[in-house]
Enzyme design. Structure first.
Site, PDB file in Angstrom:
ATOM      1  N   ASP A  75       0.895  -1.193  -0.081  1.00 33.73           N
ATOM      2  CA  ASP A  75       0.060   0.094   0.057  1.00 33.73           C
ATOM      3  C   ASP A  75       1.148   1.208  -0.006  1.00 33.73           C
ATOM      4  OD1 ASP A  75      -2.414   1.507   0.643  1.00 33.73           O
ATOM      5  OD2 ASP A  75      -1.786   1.793   2.688  1.00 33.73           O
ATOM      6  N   ASP A 101      -0.147   4.812   0.801  1.00 29.26           N
ATOM      7  CA  ASP A 101      -0.544   6.037   1.827  1.00 29.26           C
ATOM      8  C   ASP A 101      -0.840   5.397   3.295  1.00 29.26           C
ATOM      9  OD1 ASP A 101      -0.852   8.293   0.058  1.00 29.26           O
ATOM     10  OD2 ASP A 101      -2.538   7.176  -0.688  1.00 29.26           O
TER      11      ASP A 101
END
Length: 195
Positions: free
Chosen positions: A12, A14
């Site tokens: 991922d 953020d």
């Protein structure tokens, strides 16, 4: 069946590769708050801000490009990713929408962060992208994503610890406090995997 020597790391962006507090200065300024990361105990920021979902997404549409361009890296992430890229594929799977692709790739280049592929799925559900890319291990900060990925694929999921994700997890979700700790865990996992 041929066994891949190289592992595929799904990451991922953020709150995982970027500092989880990235949004706070912008939110505090806009909504006249003084929130710290410790104040954010739910992934849904509207709860901490006391605003509606509509207000949040209207604000987000206006500011997301600036925030993503100026995001700070998570502490220690660059050294770890630089080492991993030598032997493994780094595939980023993010909830960011497709219109942010250029900004996202430019940010990686400006930060000198390695990547083999970046997939902007435009939603928090990353299951199909993980299946498509045959990910071996995933790195996430969103609790329900980490649990769903771990349960669907029976792969290890490294959950980057934040106040907003401190709920119970299955055994193959590993809570980590820092990227150097993630590297140590992954090194051991690779040894156990015969890599």
């Amino acid at each position: 069946m041929t066994v891949r020597k190289q592992k595929r790391f799904g990451l991922d962006i953020d709150g995982t590769v970027t500092d989880p507090a990235t949004f706070l200065p912008y939110l505090n300024e806009q909504f006249q708050k003084t929130l710290t990361l410790e104040d954010i105990t739910d992934y849904d920021l509207t709860k901490s801000l006391g605003i509606t979902s509509e207000e949040f997404w209207k604000w987000m549409e206006q500011h997301e490009q600036t925030i993503y361009k100026q995001a700070k890296k998570a502490d220690g992430v660059d050294q770890v990713l630089e080492e991993w890229k030598q032997e493994h594929e780094l595939i980023y799977i993010t909830a960011r929408a497709s219109h942010l692709e250029e900004i996202t790739k430019n940010w990686f280049e400006q930060q000198n962060l390695p990547f083999h592929h970046i997939e902007l799925v435009g939603k928090h559900d990353k299951i199909e992208a993980i299946r498509t890319h045959e990910i071996d291990i995933f790195f996430e900060d969103k609790h329900d994503n980490a649990v769903a990925i771990a349960e669907t694929f029976a792969i290890p999921v490294i959950l980057m610890d934040t106040p907003y994700n401190r709920l119970p997890t299955p055994a193959n979700v590993v809570r980590i406090n820092h990227w150097t700790e993630a590297k140590a865990w992954v090194d051991e996992w690779l040894k156990r995997s015969g890599f």
